[in-house]
Design a protein around this motif. Structure first.
Motif, PDB file in Angstrom:
ATOM      1  N   THR A  38     -15.034 -27.742  45.335  1.00  0.00           N
ATOM      2  CA  THR A  38     -14.265 -28.699  44.542  1.00  0.00           C
ATOM      3  C   THR A  38     -12.977 -28.057  44.064  1.00  0.00           C
ATOM      4  OG1 THR A  38     -15.422 -28.068  42.527  1.00  0.00           O
ATOM      5  CG2 THR A  38     -16.304 -29.945  43.738  1.00  0.00           C
ATOM      6  N   ALA A  39     -11.930 -28.870  43.988  1.00  0.00           N
ATOM      7  CA  ALA A  39     -10.626 -28.414  43.487  1.00  0.00           C
ATOM      8  C   ALA A  39     -10.245 -29.308  42.315  1.00  0.00           C
ATOM      9  CB  ALA A  39      -9.580 -28.478  44.591  1.00  0.00           C
ATOM     10  N   THR A  40     -10.253 -28.745  41.121  1.00  0.00           N
ATOM     11  CA  THR A  40      -9.937 -29.482  39.907  1.00  0.00           C
ATOM     12  C   THR A  40      -8.563 -29.069  39.411  1.00  0.00           C
ATOM     13  OG1 THR A  40     -12.287 -29.365  39.351  1.00  0.00           O
ATOM     14  CG2 THR A  40     -10.785 -30.039  37.602  1.00  0.00           C
ATOM     15  N   PRO A  41      -7.629 -30.027  39.243  1.00  0.00           N
ATOM     16  CA  PRO A  41      -6.315 -29.669  38.702  1.00  0.00           C
ATOM     17  C   PRO A  41      -6.466 -29.028  37.322  1.00  0.00           C
ATOM     18  CG  PRO A  41      -6.280 -31.901  39.561  1.00  0.00           C
ATOM     19  CD  PRO A  41      -7.709 -31.450  39.575  1.00  0.00           C
ATOM     20  N   THR A  42      -5.670 -28.002  37.067  1.00  0.00           N
ATOM     21  CA  THR A  42      -5.773 -27.278  35.804  1.00  0.00           C
ATOM     22  C   THR A  42      -4.402 -26.796  35.355  1.00  0.00           C
ATOM     23  OG1 THR A  42      -6.893 -25.457  34.689  1.00  0.00           O
ATOM     24  CG2 THR A  42      -6.235 -25.070  36.946  1.00  0.00           C
ATOM     25  N   ASP A  43      -4.313 -26.484  34.077  1.00  0.00           N
ATOM     26  CA  ASP A  43      -3.092 -25.924  33.503  1.00  0.00           C
ATOM     27  C   ASP A  43      -3.258 -24.448  33.173  1.00  0.00           C
ATOM     28  OD1 ASP A  43      -1.770 -28.350  33.640  1.00  0.00           O
ATOM     29  OD2 ASP A  43      -2.457 -28.989  31.657  1.00  0.00           O
ATOM     30  N   ASP A  44      -4.354 -23.839  33.624  1.00  0.00           N
ATOM     31  CA  ASP A  44      -4.592 -22.420  33.349  1.00  0.00           C
ATOM     32  C   ASP A  44      -3.437 -21.580  33.861  1.00  0.00           C
ATOM     33  OD1 ASP A  44      -6.969 -23.062  32.229  1.00  0.00           O
ATOM     34  OD2 ASP A  44      -8.221 -22.198  33.812  1.00  0.00           O
ATOM     35  N   SER A  45      -3.099 -20.559  33.074  1.00  0.00           N
ATOM     36  CA  SER A  45      -2.050 -19.639  33.500  1.00  0.00           C
ATOM     37  C   SER A  45      -2.698 -18.371  34.019  1.00  0.00           C
ATOM     38  CB  SER A  45      -1.120 -19.325  32.329  1.00  0.00           C
ATOM     39  OG  SER A  45      -1.863 -18.715  31.304  1.00  0.00           O
ATOM     40  N   GLY A  46      -1.895 -17.514  34.571  1.00  0.00           N
ATOM     41  CA  GLY A  46      -2.398 -16.251  35.077  1.00  0.00           C
ATOM     42  C   GLY A  46      -2.267 -16.171  36.583  1.00  0.00           C
ATOM     43  N   PRO A  47      -2.730 -15.068  37.143  1.00  0.00           N
ATOM     44  CA  PRO A  47      -2.619 -14.867  38.586  1.00  0.00           C
ATOM     45  C   PRO A  47      -3.407 -15.927  39.350  1.00  0.00           C
ATOM     46  CG  PRO A  47      -3.485 -12.901  37.497  1.00  0.00           C
ATOM     47  CD  PRO A  47      -3.377 -13.965  36.470  1.00  0.00           C
ATOM     48  N   ALA A  48      -2.826 -16.355  40.459  1.00  0.00           N
ATOM     49  CA  ALA A  48      -3.475 -17.355  41.300  1.00  0.00           C
ATOM     50  C   ALA A  48      -3.219 -17.023  42.770  1.00  0.00           C
ATOM     51  CB  ALA A  48      -2.940 -18.749  40.988  1.00  0.00           C
ATOM     52  N   VAL A  49      -4.053 -17.551  43.615  1.00  0.00           N
ATOM     53  CA  VAL A  49      -3.903 -17.365  45.056  1.00  0.00           C
ATOM     54  C   VAL A  49      -3.021 -18.486  45.583  1.00  0.00           C
ATOM     55  CG1 VAL A  49      -5.109 -17.214  47.259  1.00  0.00           C
ATOM     56  CG2 VAL A  49      -6.203 -16.358  45.198  1.00  0.00           C
ATOM     57  N   ASN A  50      -1.955 -18.134  46.293  1.00  0.00           N
ATOM     58  CA  ASN A  50      -1.082 -19.141  46.892  1.00  0.00           C
ATOM     59  C   ASN A  50      -1.713 -19.604  48.198  1.00  0.00           C
ATOM     60  OD1 ASN A  50       0.933 -20.762  47.840  1.00  0.00           O
ATOM     61  ND2 ASN A  50       2.498 -19.176  47.910  1.00  0.00           N
ATOM     62  N   VAL A  51      -2.128 -20.875  48.241  1.00  0.00           N
ATOM     63  CA  VAL A  51      -2.805 -21.406  49.426  1.00  0.00           C
ATOM     64  C   VAL A  51      -1.943 -22.407  50.187  1.00  0.00           C
ATOM     65  CG1 VAL A  51      -5.088 -21.026  48.437  1.00  0.00           C
ATOM     66  CG2 VAL A  51      -3.970 -23.229  48.098  1.00  0.00           C
ATOM     67  N   THR A  52      -0.661 -22.461  49.874  1.00  0.00           N
ATOM     68  CA  THR A  52       0.233 -23.430  50.499  1.00  0.00           C
ATOM     69  C   THR A  52       0.273 -23.277  52.013  1.00  0.00           C
ATOM     70  OG1 THR A  52       1.580 -23.425  48.503  1.00  0.00           O
ATOM     71  CG2 THR A  52       2.571 -24.359  50.481  1.00  0.00           C
ATOM     72  N   ASP A  53       0.321 -22.049  52.493  1.00  0.00           N
ATOM     73  CA  ASP A  53       0.475 -21.822  53.927  1.00  0.00           C
ATOM     74  C   ASP A  53      -0.818 -21.429  54.634  1.00  0.00           C
ATOM     75  OD1 ASP A  53       3.197 -22.372  53.794  1.00  0.00           O
ATOM     76  OD2 ASP A  53       3.643 -20.301  53.204  1.00  0.00           O
ATOM     77  N   LEU A  54      -1.967 -21.603  53.997  1.00  0.00           N
ATOM     78  CA  LEU A  54      -3.223 -21.247  54.654  1.00  0.00           C
ATOM     79  C   LEU A  54      -3.583 -22.279  55.710  1.00  0.00           C
ATOM     80  CD1 LEU A  54      -5.483 -19.965  51.748  1.00  0.00           C
ATOM     81  CD2 LEU A  54      -4.105 -18.660  53.354  1.00  0.00           C
ATOM     82  N   SER A  55      -4.172 -21.818  56.783  1.00  0.00           N
ATOM     83  CA  SER A  55      -4.521 -22.678  57.909  1.00  0.00           C
ATOM     84  C   SER A  55      -5.717 -23.576  57.584  1.00  0.00           C
ATOM     85  CB  SER A  55      -4.863 -21.801  59.117  1.00  0.00           C
ATOM     86  OG  SER A  55      -5.455 -22.560  60.132  1.00  0.00           O
ATOM     87  N   GLU A  56      -5.612 -24.820  58.004  1.00  0.00           N
ATOM     88  CA  GLU A  56      -6.722 -25.759  57.832  1.00  0.00           C
ATOM     89  C   GLU A  56      -7.917 -25.351  58.692  1.00  0.00           C
ATOM     90  OE1 GLU A  56      -7.666 -30.473  58.519  1.00  0.00           O
ATOM     91  OE2 GLU A  56      -5.605 -29.838  58.240  1.00  0.00           O
ATOM     92  N   ARG A  57      -7.643 -24.678  59.790  1.00  0.00           N
ATOM     93  CA  ARG A  57      -8.728 -24.219  60.648  1.00  0.00           C
ATOM     94  C   ARG A  57      -9.483 -23.056  60.025  1.00  0.00           C
ATOM     95  NH1 ARG A  57      -6.962 -23.356  66.561  1.00  0.00           N
ATOM     96  NH2 ARG A  57      -9.209 -23.354  66.801  1.00  0.00           N
ATOM     97  N   ARG A  58      -8.796 -22.239  59.245  1.00  0.00           N
ATOM     98  CA  ARG A  58      -9.441 -21.087  58.603  1.00  0.00           C
ATOM     99  C   ARG A  58     -10.129 -21.488  57.310  1.00  0.00           C
ATOM    100  NH1 ARG A  58     -12.021 -17.644  56.583  1.00  0.00           N
ATOM    101  NH2 ARG A  58     -11.418 -15.547  56.014  1.00  0.00           N
ATOM    102  N   TYR A  59      -9.583 -22.447  56.596  1.00  0.00           N
ATOM    103  CA  TYR A  59     -10.125 -22.892  55.315  1.00  0.00           C
ATOM    104  C   TYR A  59     -10.343 -24.415  55.322  1.00  0.00           C
ATOM    105  CZ  TYR A  59      -9.049 -18.307  53.375  1.00  0.00           C
ATOM    106  OH  TYR A  59      -9.021 -16.968  53.118  1.00  0.00           O
ATOM    107  N   PRO A  60     -11.265 -24.932  56.132  1.00  0.00           N
ATOM    108  CA  PRO A  60     -11.455 -26.387  56.185  1.00  0.00           C
ATOM    109  C   PRO A  60     -12.025 -26.972  54.890  1.00  0.00           C
ATOM    110  CG  PRO A  60     -13.148 -25.295  57.475  1.00  0.00           C
ATOM    111  CD  PRO A  60     -12.158 -24.247  57.065  1.00  0.00           C
ATOM    112  N   TYR A  61     -12.910 -26.256  54.222  1.00  0.00           N
ATOM    113  CA  TYR A  61     -13.475 -26.767  52.973  1.00  0.00           C
ATOM    114  C   TYR A  61     -12.413 -26.794  51.873  1.00  0.00           C
ATOM    115  CZ  TYR A  61     -18.081 -26.326  55.116  1.00  0.00           C
ATOM    116  OH  TYR A  61     -19.160 -26.466  55.944  1.00  0.00           O
TER     117      TYR A  61
END
Length: 125
Positions: A38-61
């Motif tokens: 599940t992906a829940t929108p949040t306003d938490d600050s701090g370090p995060a993983v940038n998933v903008t350019d991740l492949s749909e084939r590698r991360y389908p879920y």
């Protein structure tokens, strides 16, 4: 055809069929309640993983969860055989943690996708 050649071809065919069966078998071994990423929108600050350019084939879920809030279901195998042969939401969560260990939170992993921040976690229905 020589008997040894015939036996070798039959053996090769049986190995190929066994490998095909192992590839298809894990989808039929699902048992228990399904797990979702599940992906829940949040306003938490701090370090995060940038998933903008991740492949749909590698991360389908993950891509399914970001698009609709919840990924397709995944069912664990009854005896642990399925986990050895399939890709799961647990693998994706651990892959995100490996990308940035500081993005781990109590409830999951903090990710950014195109400026939006999400808390990604594995949940059970």
């Amino acid at each position: 055809m020589r008997p040894i050649t015939r036996r070798a071809l039959i053996g090769f065919a049986l190995v190929c069929l066994a490998l095909l069966a192992l590839g298809a078998l894990p989808t039929y071994l699902g048992a228990g309640e399904p797990y979702y990423l599940t992906a829940t929108p949040t306003d938490d600050s701090g370090p995060a993983v940038n998933v903008t350019d991740l492949s749909e084939r590698r991360y389908p879920y993950l891509t399914g969860a970001i698009e609709s809030g919840r990924s397709d279901p995944y069912r664990r195998g009854p005896i642990g055989l399925k986990e050895s042969f399939t890709h799961s939401p647990f693998d994706e969560r651990e892959g995100l943690v490996a990308r940035n260990p500081d993005a781990r939170r109590d409830g999951g992993v903090l990710v950014t996708d195109g400026g939006e921040r999400y808390l990604v976690a594995v949940t059970q229905a």
